[in-house]
Design a protein around this motif. Structure first.
Motif, PDB file in Angstrom:
ATOM      1  N   ARG A   1       0.814  -1.210   0.000  1.00  0.00           N
ATOM      2  CA  ARG A   1       0.000   0.000   0.000  1.00  0.00           C
ATOM      3  C   ARG A   1       0.853   1.268   0.000  1.00  0.00           C
ATOM      4  O   ARG A   1       0.330   2.373   0.121  1.00  0.00           O
ATOM      5  CB  ARG A   1      -0.907   0.015   1.235  1.00  0.00           C
ATOM      6  N   GLY A   2       2.183   1.095  -0.091  1.00  0.00           N
ATOM      7  CA  GLY A   2       3.074   2.246  -0.052  1.00  0.00           C
ATOM      8  C   GLY A   2       3.190   2.857   1.327  1.00  0.00           C
ATOM      9  O   GLY A   2       3.462   4.049   1.466  1.00  0.00           O
ATOM     10  N   VAL A   3       3.006   2.033   2.361  1.00  0.00           N
ATOM     11  CA  VAL A   3       3.040   2.508   3.739  1.00  0.00           C
ATOM     12  C   VAL A   3       4.290   1.980   4.440  1.00  0.00           C
ATOM     13  O   VAL A   3       4.640   0.795   4.322  1.00  0.00           O
ATOM     14  CB  VAL A   3       1.772   2.055   4.497  1.00  0.00           C
ATOM     15  N   LEU A   4       4.960   2.861   5.172  1.00  0.00           N
ATOM     16  CA  LEU A   4       6.166   2.504   5.917  1.00  0.00           C
ATOM     17  C   LEU A   4       5.787   2.106   7.343  1.00  0.00           C
ATOM     18  O   LEU A   4       4.894   2.710   7.938  1.00  0.00           O
ATOM     19  CB  LEU A   4       7.121   3.696   5.952  1.00  0.00           C
ATOM     20  N   VAL A   5       6.468   1.081   7.883  1.00  0.00           N
ATOM     21  CA  VAL A   5       6.185   0.603   9.235  1.00  0.00           C
ATOM     22  C   VAL A   5       7.326   0.992  10.170  1.00  0.00           C
ATOM     23  O   VAL A   5       8.480   0.616   9.951  1.00  0.00           O
ATOM     24  CB  VAL A   5       6.002  -0.934   9.269  1.00  0.00           C
ATOM     25  N   PHE A   6       7.001   1.757  11.225  1.00  0.00           N
ATOM     26  CA  PHE A   6       7.943   2.022  12.312  1.00  0.00           C
ATOM     27  C   PHE A   6       7.767   0.914  13.354  1.00  0.00           C
ATOM     28  O   PHE A   6       6.649   0.661  13.805  1.00  0.00           O
ATOM     29  CB  PHE A   6       7.672   3.367  12.974  1.00  0.00           C
ATOM     30  N   THR A   7       8.856   0.259  13.740  1.00  0.00           N
ATOM     31  CA  THR A   7       8.769  -0.868  14.671  1.00  0.00           C
ATOM     32  C   THR A   7       9.636  -0.622  15.896  1.00  0.00           C
ATOM     33  O   THR A   7      10.758  -0.113  15.787  1.00  0.00           O
ATOM     34  CB  THR A   7       9.223  -2.174  13.981  1.00  0.00           C
ATOM     35  N   GLY A   8       9.128  -1.005  17.072  1.00  0.00           N
ATOM     36  CA  GLY A   8       9.895  -0.895  18.314  1.00  0.00           C
ATOM     37  C   GLY A   8       9.490  -1.982  19.290  1.00  0.00           C
ATOM     38  O   GLY A   8       8.422  -2.581  19.160  1.00  0.00           O
ATOM     39  N   SER A   9      10.358  -2.259  20.272  1.00  0.00           N
ATOM     40  CA  SER A   9      10.101  -3.288  21.288  1.00  0.00           C
ATOM     41  C   SER A   9       9.824  -2.646  22.638  1.00  0.00           C
ATOM     42  O   SER A   9      10.580  -1.787  23.087  1.00  0.00           O
ATOM     43  CB  SER A   9      11.304  -4.224  21.413  1.00  0.00           C
TER      44      SER A   9
END
Length: 357
Positions: free
Chosen positions: A102-110
């Motif tokens: 979808r052209g969406v960026l994912v920010f990931t954190g723990s």
């Protein structure tokens, strides 16, 4: 070996105007190609894409989000318990795969199950104006999530059944999973099954109910003498398992309702030299590496299915679905290794199958 030197750095990034000039098309045509609009002819599209590649142009999503009337950032936040554990990686990969299409960026954190760190992550993602949040595992920061929800951020919680926040949930089916584990033990001829349950919660109640329901469905009421509930950790599990195994008619199999309970139980079986005589199946919420190393048969979440369901539900909300919150149950999986496949002593093959009927 020839070493290639990187080209000199540009003082500024190539712009859409430069792409338009290079491709000999209008700025509007470049914009339509960049935004994947279907009104551009294949010939012009190919020309613009060739210029994009030649110049090294990269679309400025941040600038685009500032111009959008809906204020979307084309980003989402994913809060994991621990990005390094075996459950998080496939879940995260599935979310990213769906988002990128979808052209969406994912920010990931723990969050590391730390309330303050969890709060800082949610706060940081909100400051970046993410369009949605997927929060995996238990969070105590429902006040912050409520504030984000009121501000228009779509939110999906994964495996957070104890949450007081009435949002969309995607959860592992604990009841079905325990039924699956007990059914597996019964199929191997076991009728005298001990049960070790965790601290009181909705989740542990569902798992115990799954055990009782499956035994009754097979025609055997549960033996209360073989039940130990409110087992808090691996040490308490060792004590509880030792008690069960000291019974005059000890269980031929044990079901542990959590990974720490399973580790304590397995240590006792090893210590008493019963690990090849007494079967063990455990519910493993995190795909624990120690349980894998010990060869413990487990009931486990399906991280790919959890990630897929959470991402699809989140994007439905981002796209404007305002229907009431839903609770989506994801079936658990049986992962056979060694301990759950121990037959009742003296029985194997056809004999076990006759008893299991």
């Amino acid at each position: 070996m020839r070493v290639l030197k990187p080209p000199g750095r540009l003082k500024t990034r190539p712009t859409m105007r430069q792409v338009a000039a290079h491709a000999r098309v209008s700025l509007k045509t470049v914009s339509r190609v960049i935004n994947a609009e279907s009104v551009v002819s294949p010939t012009l599209r190919s020309r613009v894409q060739a210029s994009v590649e030649h110049l090294g142009y990269r679309h400025n999503l941040q600038a685009s989000s500032l111009r959008r009337t809906d204020s979307r950032s084309a980003t989402i936040g994913l809060v994991l318990r621990d990005a390094a554990n075996a459950l998080s990686a496939p879940l995260s990969n599935e979310v990213e795969s769906i988002a990128l299409k979808r052209g969406v960026l994912v920010f990931t954190g723990s969050s590391h199950d730390d309330e303050e760190h969890d709060r800082e992550l949610i706060w940081a993602f909100s400051c970046h104006r993410v369009d949605g949040l997927i929060v995996v595992g238990t969070t105590q920061n429902t006040d912050l999530l409520l504030a984000e929800h009121r501000a228009g951020t779509s939110i999906v919680l994964v495996d957070q059944l104890e949450s007081t926040f009435d949002s969309d949930h995607v959860v592992t089916d604990d009841f079905q999973g325990t039924q699956l584990g007990i059914r597996h033990l019964i199929a191997n001829g076991h009728r005298h099954i001990g049960y070790l349950g965790g601290p009181a919660s909705d989740r542990t109640i569902r798992r115990y109910r799954g055990c009782v329901d499956e035994l009754r469905a097979q025609g055997w009421p549960i033996d209360e003498h073989l039940v130990r509930l409110d087992v808090h950790d691996s040490e308490a599990a060792e004590t509880a398992a030792a008690e069960l195994l000291s019974e005059a008619r000890r269980p031929t199999a044990l079901f542990a309702s959590g990974s720490q309970i399973a580790l304590g139980t397995y240590r006792v079986l090893r210590r008493l030299d019963l690990n090849r005589q007494v079967a063990l199946v455990a519910f493993d919420d995190l795909l624990d590496a120690d349980l894998t190393a010990c060869g413990v048969t487990v009931i486990a979440p399906d991280p790919v299915a959890l990630g897929r369901a959470a991402a699809k539900l989140l994007f439905r909300r981002i796209d404007g679905d305002e229907s009431p919150p839903v609770h989506h149950l994801i079936p658990s999986r049986l992962i056979t290794r060694a301990t759950g496949e121990i037959h009742v002593m003296g029985l194997s093959g056809p004999a076990v199958q006759r008893i299991a009927r």
